[in-house]
Scaffold this active site. Structure first.
Site, PDB file in Angstrom:
ATOM      1  N   ASP A  45      -0.486 -10.616   4.587  1.00  0.00           N
ATOM      2  CA  ASP A  45      -1.807 -10.343   5.165  1.00  0.00           C
ATOM      3  C   ASP A  45      -2.920 -11.045   4.406  1.00  0.00           C
ATOM      4  O   ASP A  45      -2.698 -11.618   3.342  1.00  0.00           O
ATOM      5  CB  ASP A  45      -2.049  -8.819   5.204  1.00  0.00           C
ATOM      6  CG  ASP A  45      -1.749  -8.141   3.873  1.00  0.00           C
ATOM      7  OD1 ASP A  45      -1.510  -8.846   2.880  1.00  0.00           O
ATOM      8  OD2 ASP A  45      -1.745  -6.900   3.831  1.00  0.00           O
ATOM      9  N   ASN A  97      -1.668   5.830   2.525  1.00  0.00           N
ATOM     10  CA  ASN A  97      -1.509   6.399   3.864  1.00  0.00           C
ATOM     11  C   ASN A  97      -0.260   5.872   4.575  1.00  0.00           C
ATOM     12  O   ASN A  97      -0.115   6.034   5.788  1.00  0.00           O
ATOM     13  CB  ASN A  97      -2.760   6.121   4.716  1.00  0.00           C
ATOM     14  CG  ASN A  97      -3.032   4.634   4.881  1.00  0.00           C
ATOM     15  OD1 ASN A  97      -2.219   3.798   4.481  1.00  0.00           O
ATOM     16  ND2 ASN A  97      -4.165   4.291   5.466  1.00  0.00           N
ATOM     17  N   GLU A 140      -2.081  -0.236   9.547  1.00  0.00           N
ATOM     18  CA  GLU A 140      -2.595   1.101   9.271  1.00  0.00           C
ATOM     19  C   GLU A 140      -1.927   2.123  10.203  1.00  0.00           C
ATOM     20  O   GLU A 140      -1.349   1.752  11.222  1.00  0.00           O
ATOM     21  CB  GLU A 140      -4.113   1.111   9.511  1.00  0.00           C
ATOM     22  CG  GLU A 140      -4.889   0.179   8.584  1.00  0.00           C
ATOM     23  CD  GLU A 140      -5.071   0.726   7.177  1.00  0.00           C
ATOM     24  OE1 GLU A 140      -4.211   1.488   6.695  1.00  0.00           O
ATOM     25  OE2 GLU A 140      -6.086   0.372   6.554  1.00  0.00           O
ATOM     26  N   HIS A 191       0.624   2.678   4.870  1.00  0.00           N
ATOM     27  CA  HIS A 191       0.538   1.360   5.517  1.00  0.00           C
ATOM     28  C   HIS A 191       1.401   0.326   4.804  1.00  0.00           C
ATOM     29  O   HIS A 191       1.632   0.410   3.600  1.00  0.00           O
ATOM     30  CB  HIS A 191      -0.911   0.884   5.684  1.00  0.00           C
ATOM     31  CG  HIS A 191      -1.613   0.391   4.458  1.00  0.00           C
ATOM     32  ND1 HIS A 191      -2.843   0.871   4.063  1.00  0.00           N
ATOM     33  CD2 HIS A 191      -1.296  -0.555   3.560  1.00  0.00           C
ATOM     34  CE1 HIS A 191      -3.224   0.236   2.970  1.00  0.00           C
ATOM     35  NE2 HIS A 191      -2.309  -0.629   2.635  1.00  0.00           N
TER      36      HIS A 191
HETATM   37  C1  GLP Z   1      -3.225  -3.456   0.286  1.00  0.00           C
HETATM   38  C2  GLP Z   1      -2.204  -4.471   0.814  1.00  0.00           C
HETATM   39  C3  GLP Z   1      -0.829  -3.859   0.926  1.00  0.00           C
HETATM   40  C4  GLP Z   1      -0.469  -3.128  -0.348  1.00  0.00           C
HETATM   41  C5  GLP Z   1      -1.450  -2.008  -0.568  1.00  0.00           C
HETATM   42  C6  GLP Z   1      -1.153  -1.161  -1.784  1.00  0.00           C
HETATM   43  O1  GLP Z   1      -3.791  -2.683   1.268  1.00  0.00           O
HETATM   44  N1  GLP Z   1      -2.600  -4.998   2.081  1.00  0.00           N
HETATM   45  O2  GLP Z   1       0.107  -4.891   1.207  1.00  0.00           O
HETATM   46  O3  GLP Z   1       0.841  -2.620  -0.274  1.00  0.00           O
HETATM   47  O4  GLP Z   1      -2.733  -2.598  -0.737  1.00  0.00           O
HETATM   48  O5  GLP Z   1      -1.691  -1.745  -2.935  1.00  0.00           O
HETATM   49  P1  GLP Z   1      -1.401  -1.289  -4.403  1.00  0.00           P
HETATM   50  O6  GLP Z   1      -0.087  -1.878  -4.784  1.00  0.00           O
HETATM   51  O7  GLP Z   1      -2.527  -1.889  -5.194  1.00  0.00           O
HETATM   52  O8  GLP Z   1      -1.411   0.188  -4.435  1.00  0.00           O
END
Ligand code: GLP
Length: 264
Positions: A67, A136, A143, A138
Site C-alpha cells: 500500500d 482494528n 479497513e 486491517h
Molecule cells: C499501517 C500499514 C499496515 C500495517 C499497520 C500496522 O496501517 N498500512 O500494513 O500492518 O500499519 O503497523 P504497525 O506495525 O506499525 O503496528
C-alpha cells in the site's frame, strides 16, 4: 492457520526473516509482497544482516508493496516508498527498478490500481506476502468492512488508523486520509502469507483473526481461507487467544515430524 508463538519481537523478526531467506534460496527470482509499519522493521534488519554476511542475495528478487498513501510522492519522508528505500532496498542488492510500491502521486489513481494488479499478474503472482496487522484487524489498508474479494483500489482510512499512524507525522504535517492498497482478494492470491504481530495492542486483532468468525469486520480473518498462511506472533500478541497451548503443541509436533523427515 499455522500460529507460531514466540517469546518476543526479536524472535518474531528472526523467525519471519528465516522464512523469507529460505524462500529466496529455493527460488532466487522470488516475487515478494512487502509491508510497512513498525512491525516489519526488525525483520528487514535481519534480511539486511543476512545479505551483508553473504547468506542471501536479492539480485533476482522483485517485490510489490501492499500500500501507499494517496497524495504523497515517493520522496516524501512519510511515503511508504521512502520507508522501503530507507528500511530495506538501499541496503541490499535488489534492483530498485524491480521494486514496486503503489504510486501515491498517480494522476489517475483508479487506472494506477488496475495497472498494479496487471503488473503483479505479469510477474506470475506474489510468491510470499509479508503482512502486519492494524489494531482494528486491517491488512494493508483494507479497513474493516472491506470486501473480502477486493482488489487493488483507493481506500479511505478509518479514524483509528489515522490516529495510530499520526505518530509518524509532525504536528503540522499533512497526513493523508486516503490510500492505494492491494485488496484482500489480491493478498489471498499470493502463494504464501506471513503475518507478523507483536505487542499487547495487537492481541484483540489476533484473537479475531485466528478464533473469530470470517468477517469483513476483521479483514485479517479472511486469511482463514488461505492455504499457506503462518502467523508469527509474540506472547503479548497471543495473550487473548483461547487455545495457546494447542497452537504451541501443533508447532512442536510439526517440528518433530520435520526433523524426522529431515526437512526444514
Ligand atoms: C499501517 C500499514 C499496515 C500495517 C499497520 C500496522 O496501517 N498500512 O500494513 O500492518 O500499519 O503497523 P504497525 O506495525 O506499525 O503496528
Amino acid at each position: 492457520m499455522k500460529v507460531v508463538i514466540l517469546k518476543d519481537a526479536a524472535e518474531v523478526a528472526k523467525y519471519g526473516a528465516d522464512i523469507f531467506i529460505k524462500q529466496i534460496k529455493r527460488k532466487p527470482d522470488s516475487v515478494l509482497g512487502l509491508a510497512t509499519g513498525s512491525t516489519p522493521v526488525a525483520l528487514y534488519k535481519e534480511l539486511i544482516a543476512a545479505y551483508q554476511s553473504g547468506r542471501v542475495s536479492f539480485k533476482n528478487v522483485s517485490s510489490f508493496n501492499l500500500d501507499e498513501y494517496l497524495g504523497l510522492t515517493g520522496t516524501h519522508p512519510q511515503s511508504y516508498r521512502y520507508f522501503m528505500n530507507q528500511q530495506l532496498f538501499d541496503h541490499i542488492d535488489i534492483e530498485k527498478s524491480q521494486t514496486a510500491v503503489p504510486p501515491g502521486d498517480a494522476e489517475d489513481p483508479f487506472s494506477a490500481c488496475e495497472q498494479y494488479e496487471h503488473n503483479i499478474k505479469q510477474k506470475g503472482g506474489i510468491d510470499i506476502q509479508l503482512l502486519g496487522i492494524g489494531r482494528n484487524g486491517h491488512i494493508g489498508f483494507n479497513e474493516p468492512s472491506s470486501s473480502l474479494m477486493s482488489r487493488t483500489r483507493v481506500k479511505t482510512l478509518t479514524r483509528a488508523t489515522i490516529d495510530d499512524n499520526a505518530r509518524f507525522f509532525g504536528p503540522d504535517e499533512y497526513q493523508p486520509h486516503l490510500s492505494i492498497t492491494m485488496g484482500i482478494g489480491t493478498i489471498l492470491e499470493s502463494k504464501k502469507v506471513v503475518l507478523l504481530a507483536t505487542g499487547a495492542n495487537k492481541a484483540e486483532a489476533i484473537k479475531a483473526t485466528v478464533e473469530g468468525p470470517l468477517t469483513a469486520a476483521c479483514p485479517a480473518s479472511a486469511l482463514q481461507m488461505h492455504e499457506h498462511v503462518v502467523l508469527v506472533i509474540d506472547e503479548a500478541a497471543a495473550s487473548q487467544l483461547a487455545d495457546v497451548d494447542f497452537y504451541k503443541h501443533i508447532e512442536m509436533e510439526n517440528q518433530k515430524l520435520l526433523e524426522r523427515l529431515g526437512r526444514d
